[in-house]
Design a protein around this motif. Structure first.
Motif, mmCIF file in Angstrom:
data_model
loop_
_atom_site.group_PDB
_atom_site.id
_atom_site.type_symbol
_atom_site.label_atom_id
_atom_site.label_comp_id
_atom_site.label_asym_id
_atom_site.label_seq_id
_atom_site.Cartn_x
_atom_site.Cartn_y
_atom_site.Cartn_z
ATOM 1 N N ALA A 1 0.885 -1.192 -0.139
ATOM 2 C CA ALA A 1 -0.028 0.023 -0.099
ATOM 3 C C ALA A 1 1.135 1.150 -0.056
ATOM 4 O O ALA A 1 2.046 1.086 0.239
ATOM 5 N N THR A 2 0.311 2.286 -0.138
ATOM 6 C CA THR A 2 1.161 3.794 -0.119
ATOM 7 C C THR A 2 0.101 4.500 0.550
ATOM 8 O O THR A 2 -1.029 4.338 0.666
ATOM 9 N N PRO A 3 0.821 5.451 1.287
ATOM 10 C CA PRO A 3 0.085 6.705 2.327
ATOM 11 C C PRO A 3 -0.911 7.352 0.839
ATOM 12 O O PRO A 3 -0.592 7.747 -0.238
ATOM 13 N N LEU A 4 -2.335 7.657 1.546
ATOM 14 C CA LEU A 4 -3.211 8.081 0.598
ATOM 15 C C LEU A 4 -3.224 9.763 1.143
ATOM 16 O O LEU A 4 -3.128 10.119 2.250
ATOM 17 N N LYS A 5 -3.250 10.668 0.076
ATOM 18 C CA LYS A 5 -3.150 12.170 0.452
ATOM 19 C C LYS A 5 -4.451 12.864 0.265
ATOM 20 O O LYS A 5 -4.669 13.990 0.857
ATOM 21 N N SER A 6 -5.618 12.160 -0.494
ATOM 22 C CA SER A 6 -6.650 12.959 -0.460
ATOM 23 C C SER A 6 -7.924 11.655 -0.640
ATOM 24 O O SER A 6 -7.619 10.467 -0.235
ATOM 25 N N LEU A 7 -9.019 12.115 -0.869
ATOM 26 C CA LEU A 7 -10.066 10.782 -0.879
ATOM 27 C C LEU A 7 -10.043 9.981 -2.202
ATOM 28 O O LEU A 7 -10.454 8.912 -2.027
ATOM 29 N N VAL A 8 -9.375 10.281 -3.199
ATOM 30 C CA VAL A 8 -9.352 9.530 -4.600
ATOM 31 C C VAL A 8 -7.883 9.288 -4.967
ATOM 32 O O VAL A 8 -7.070 10.237 -4.976
ATOM 33 N N PRO A 9 -7.352 7.937 -5.022
ATOM 34 C CA PRO A 9 -5.762 7.748 -5.269
ATOM 35 C C PRO A 9 -5.781 7.687 -6.880
ATOM 36 O O PRO A 9 -6.708 7.816 -7.769
ATOM 37 N N PRO A 10 -4.513 7.990 -7.346
ATOM 38 C CA PRO A 10 -4.089 8.537 -8.553
ATOM 39 C C PRO A 10 -4.669 7.404 -9.608
ATOM 40 O O PRO A 10 -4.950 7.885 -10.894
ATOM 41 N N PRO A 11 -4.560 6.011 -9.785
ATOM 42 C CA PRO A 11 -5.032 5.210 -10.500
ATOM 43 C C PRO A 11 -6.434 5.393 -11.070
ATOM 44 O O PRO A 11 -6.667 5.086 -12.140
ATOM 45 N N THR A 12 -7.239 6.180 -10.273
ATOM 46 C CA THR A 12 -8.511 6.357 -10.925
ATOM 47 C C THR A 12 -8.714 7.253 -12.062
ATOM 48 O O THR A 12 -9.641 7.084 -12.892
ATOM 49 N N TRP A 13 -7.611 8.099 -12.243
ATOM 50 C CA TRP A 13 -7.663 9.026 -13.580
ATOM 51 C C TRP A 13 -6.371 8.672 -14.446
ATOM 52 O O TRP A 13 -6.163 9.441 -15.489
ATOM 53 N N SER A 14 -5.703 7.482 -14.302
ATOM 54 C CA SER A 14 -4.544 7.021 -14.785
ATOM 55 C C SER A 14 -4.840 7.043 -16.417
ATOM 56 O O SER A 14 -3.721 7.303 -17.301
ATOM 57 N N GLY A 15 -6.081 6.520 -16.803
ATOM 58 C CA GLY A 15 -6.428 6.569 -18.447
ATOM 59 C C GLY A 15 -7.000 7.674 -18.937
ATOM 60 O O GLY A 15 -7.230 7.866 -20.023
ATOM 61 N N ASP A 16 -7.205 9.085 -18.207
ATOM 62 C CA ASP A 16 -7.557 10.153 -18.571
ATOM 63 C C ASP A 16 -6.781 10.945 -19.895
ATOM 64 O O ASP A 16 -5.579 10.966 -19.498
ATOM 65 N N LYS A 17 -7.349 11.675 -20.584
ATOM 66 C CA LYS A 17 -6.502 12.302 -21.552
ATOM 67 C C LYS A 17 -5.576 13.378 -20.556
ATOM 68 O O LYS A 17 -4.596 13.961 -21.064
ATOM 69 N N ALA A 18 -6.396 13.662 -19.547
ATOM 70 C CA ALA A 18 -5.599 14.944 -18.816
ATOM 71 C C ALA A 18 -5.017 14.584 -17.649
ATOM 72 O O ALA A 18 -4.778 15.241 -16.343
ATOM 73 N N ALA A 19 -4.588 13.345 -17.623
ATOM 74 C CA ALA A 19 -3.929 12.690 -16.601
ATOM 75 C C ALA A 19 -2.692 13.207 -15.886
ATOM 76 O O ALA A 19 -2.570 13.304 -14.710
ATOM 77 N N ASP A 20 -1.859 14.053 -16.786
ATOM 78 C CA ASP A 20 -0.834 14.631 -16.157
ATOM 79 C C ASP A 20 -0.970 15.941 -15.369
ATOM 80 O O ASP A 20 -0.560 16.316 -14.349
ATOM 81 N N ARG A 21 -2.372 16.610 -15.529
ATOM 82 C CA ARG A 21 -2.848 17.690 -14.904
ATOM 83 C C ARG A 21 -3.256 17.059 -13.312
ATOM 84 O O ARG A 21 -3.186 17.608 -12.330
ATOM 85 N N PHE A 22 -4.059 15.902 -13.445
ATOM 86 C CA PHE A 22 -4.476 15.104 -12.303
ATOM 87 C C PHE A 22 -3.404 14.849 -11.447
ATOM 88 O O PHE A 22 -3.396 15.042 -10.064
ATOM 89 N N ASP A 23 -2.328 14.291 -12.112
ATOM 90 C CA ASP A 23 -1.014 13.828 -11.215
ATOM 91 C C ASP A 23 -0.359 15.297 -10.522
ATOM 92 O O ASP A 23 0.048 14.937 -9.432
ATOM 93 N N ALA A 24 -0.102 16.047 -11.254
ATOM 94 C CA ALA A 24 0.505 17.297 -10.898
ATOM 95 C C ALA A 24 -0.431 17.879 -9.584
ATOM 96 O O ALA A 24 0.195 18.208 -8.699
ATOM 97 N N ALA A 25 -1.634 18.001 -9.671
ATOM 98 C CA ALA A 25 -2.308 18.431 -8.851
ATOM 99 C C ALA A 25 -2.341 17.543 -7.312
ATOM 100 O O ALA A 25 -2.274 17.821 -6.372
ATOM 101 N N TYR A 26 -2.286 16.504 -7.448
ATOM 102 C CA TYR A 26 -2.219 15.125 -6.420
ATOM 103 C C TYR A 26 -0.848 15.644 -6.036
ATOM 104 O O TYR A 26 -0.627 15.393 -4.590
ATOM 105 N N ALA A 27 0.226 15.661 -6.487
ATOM 106 C CA ALA A 27 1.560 15.876 -6.332
ATOM 107 C C ALA A 27 1.647 16.932 -5.364
ATOM 108 O O ALA A 27 2.601 16.971 -4.337
ATOM 109 N N ALA A 28 1.038 18.072 -5.650
ATOM 110 C CA ALA A 28 1.137 19.243 -4.890
ATOM 111 C C ALA A 28 0.372 19.294 -3.502
ATOM 112 O O ALA A 28 0.587 20.254 -2.931
#
Length: 548
Positions: A333-360
């Protein structure tokens, strides 16, 4: 106006995750999980199988009605019975299902072009009228469906051709086509469902769907058997197993023994303790896959002392997540930073934006006893110990809650652990009366489709069915609605990111971890997906024999 497009081209595969053969994991180490250990599927099995026995570690389903299922056990079974209009794949991408094409012709018109060759288990053809009925049934109050709000923007659902259904909407809704890949998008035969009435989906009422397996027998308290549908429309997924028998094994020790002996062939959601016992036996293999699961500690009602955000923050500050992951989840497992984990949006066209926001987002802090005590002091003395609910017999939940209980005691918060039987635990999420005398619940939740905004909306908007404490932030609600209605993927991701920055520090939840999917499969089998996407796809149809 939205560009004319098929929504099935919007989501692509998860490029970071190798779709490889099985991976056997060590589950006792203290190293952080490595992404290269994760796979999404296993080597195809070749041989036919008379019977496969599979465990349901969360117990017996209360229903298999697609409109009413919202828990591990029923979705594990139902995904093999009732096909959906679009289909979830093992890498969380979407592909055509009962609808060969789904697309917006403009911002208010979603067209479903249906396959002409689909039949129900009784041999009757699937018609547009069955599709219209199945969707309309979701918002009929008499159904008591869980997902009717997915139709919030829909003004009409009509058959517009011999193999076509059209949904007219008030606005563009990017969630709607994705929701068609979940049980919300399952198609039931109208005549059968109406005749069964309230019993539809139960052991007495049965089902009538189009999936690769049909419901065979349901022996309450013992097991559910599903049988191969020899007339299944999808030649690529014709089942090799003649029968799959699901057994209800909620006790971790009983489950481990059954897997070791070969009495049970496999299970999803393998407990860490079972993984340790099975890791080196040679009976089968343990597989780790990407997951959209989230482990949260949340208050059950607004009147509870646990709903005071200062107490939740105090608990968050005192919990050592690295130790929790190492000791309770075996490092998987990995620590969770918000309600939704990153694999949720990994297939989205804007995945890089989701990733950047989660990383921040701020990462989970190391335990801070002084700060935790300060917050607990600000909240004031507790009038009584807090009662925290977990499912009975689930060693993983018990270990996690015991870990949290010990940490809470350091700051003067006493927790009593209450183990609920499977039916009561499942009802807790939808029945306020079950939550009334509880304060906290340790949830192993999950996101069912590649759309974070819709999941979050259920927890933090006034209309959300999981918003148990009345959380209400008008700006968060506005941004989530914007994320749902933006036809441009980048604009949607940006709106979600802004909402995430607001709700993450204020939502009534303690974010603990996002676990990897852990699945065990006997060496005589192969083919099953290893990712958490199994919850929304006909995974048992991929099972085949290995000859071992």
């Amino acid at each position: 106006m939205a560009a004319k497009k098929s929504v099935l081209t919007v989501l692509t595969g998860i490029s970071l995750l190798a779709v490889t053969a099985c991976t056997t994991s060590s589950n006792g180490g203290d190293a952080a999980p490595r992404t290269e250990r994760l796979t999404t599927t296993t080597t195809p099995g070749d041989a036919d199988l008379d019977r496969v026995t599979w465990a349901l570690p969360y117990g017996e389903p209360t229903t298999l009605d697609p409109a009413k299922i919202g828990d591990y056990s029923p979705q594990t079974v139902e995904a093999n019975l009732c096909d959906t209009l679009t289909r979830m794949n093992a890498d969380f991408s979407l592909s055509p299902g009962l609808a060969r094409k789904v697309g917006w012709t403009d911002d208010h018109t979603l067209v479903l072009d249906l396959r002409p060759d689909v039949t129900f288990w009784d041999g009757s053809p699937m018609t547009p009228q069955d599709v219209v009925y199945s969707l309309e049934r979701q918002r009929d109050p008499r159904t008591q469906a869980l997902y009717g709000n997915y139709l919030a923007a829909v003004t009409s659902i009509t058959a517009t051709g011999p193999n076509q259904v059209t949904l007219t909407t008030k606005t563009y809704d990017r969630t709607l086509p994705k929701a068609l890949s979940t049980s919300f998008g399952a198609v039931n035969q109208k005549a059968y469902t109406e005749k069964a009435g309230a019993a539809y989906g139960t052991a007495k009422g049965g089902l009538m769907c189009t999936g690769p397996f049909k419901l065979g027998s349901w022996d309450s308290g013992s097991g559910i058997a599903i049988e191969r549908n020899t007339s299944y429309w999808d030649a690529a997924l014709k089942p090799k197993a003649h029968q799959v028998l699901f057994r209800f094994l909620t006790n971790s020790n009983t489950l481990t023994s059954a897997l070791l002996s070969g009495e049970v062939d496999g299970t999803y959601e393998l407990p860490p303790g079972s993984a340790t016992a099975l890791a080196r036996t040679g009976t089968g293999a343990i597989h780790l896959g990407p997951s959209t699961q989230n482990v949260l500690l949340i208050p059950t009602n607004a009147a509870s002392p646990a709903a005071d955000h200062r107490r939740l923050d105090a608990l968050s500050q005192i919990i050592d997540r690295d130790a929790l992951i190492r000791n309770v989840f075996g490092g998987d497992a990995t620590p969770l930073k918000s309600l939704v984990p990153p694999p949720t949006w990994s297939g989205d066209k804007a995945a890089d934006r989701f990733d950047a926001a989660y990383a921040a987002l701020p990462g989970a802090t190391k335990p801070d006893l002084a700060r935790a005590k300060e917050l607990a002091l600000q909240a004031g003395p507790l009038p009584r110990p807090l009662t925290a609910a977990i499912p009975a017999g689930d060693q993983r939940s018990l270990q996690a809650m015991t870990f949290i209980q010990a940490a809470a005691k350091k700051i003067g918060i006493d927790l009593d652990i209450k183990q609920l039987q499977p039916t009561e635990m499942s009802s807790l999420f939808y029945d306020p009366s079950v939550r009334k005398n509880l304060d906290l619940v340790l949830t192993f939740g999950y996101v069912t489709m590649p759309d974070p905004a819709s999941y979050v909306a259920e927890m933090v908007t006034p209309r959300g069915i999981f918003n148990w404490t009345g959380y209400d932030n008008a700006e968060v609600t506005r941004l989530l609605d914007q994320a749902r209605t933006a036809s441009d993927p980048a604009a949607s991701a940006t709106a979600y990111a802004e909402a995430q920055a607001l709700f993450t520090p204020t939502a009534p939840a303690v974010y603990l971890a996002t676990t990897h999917e852990r699945m065990f499969m006997n060496k005589r089998l192969s083919g099953a997906p290893t990712s958490f996407a199994y919850m929304g796809m006909p995974w048992a149809a991929a099972l085949g024999g290995t000859g071992k």
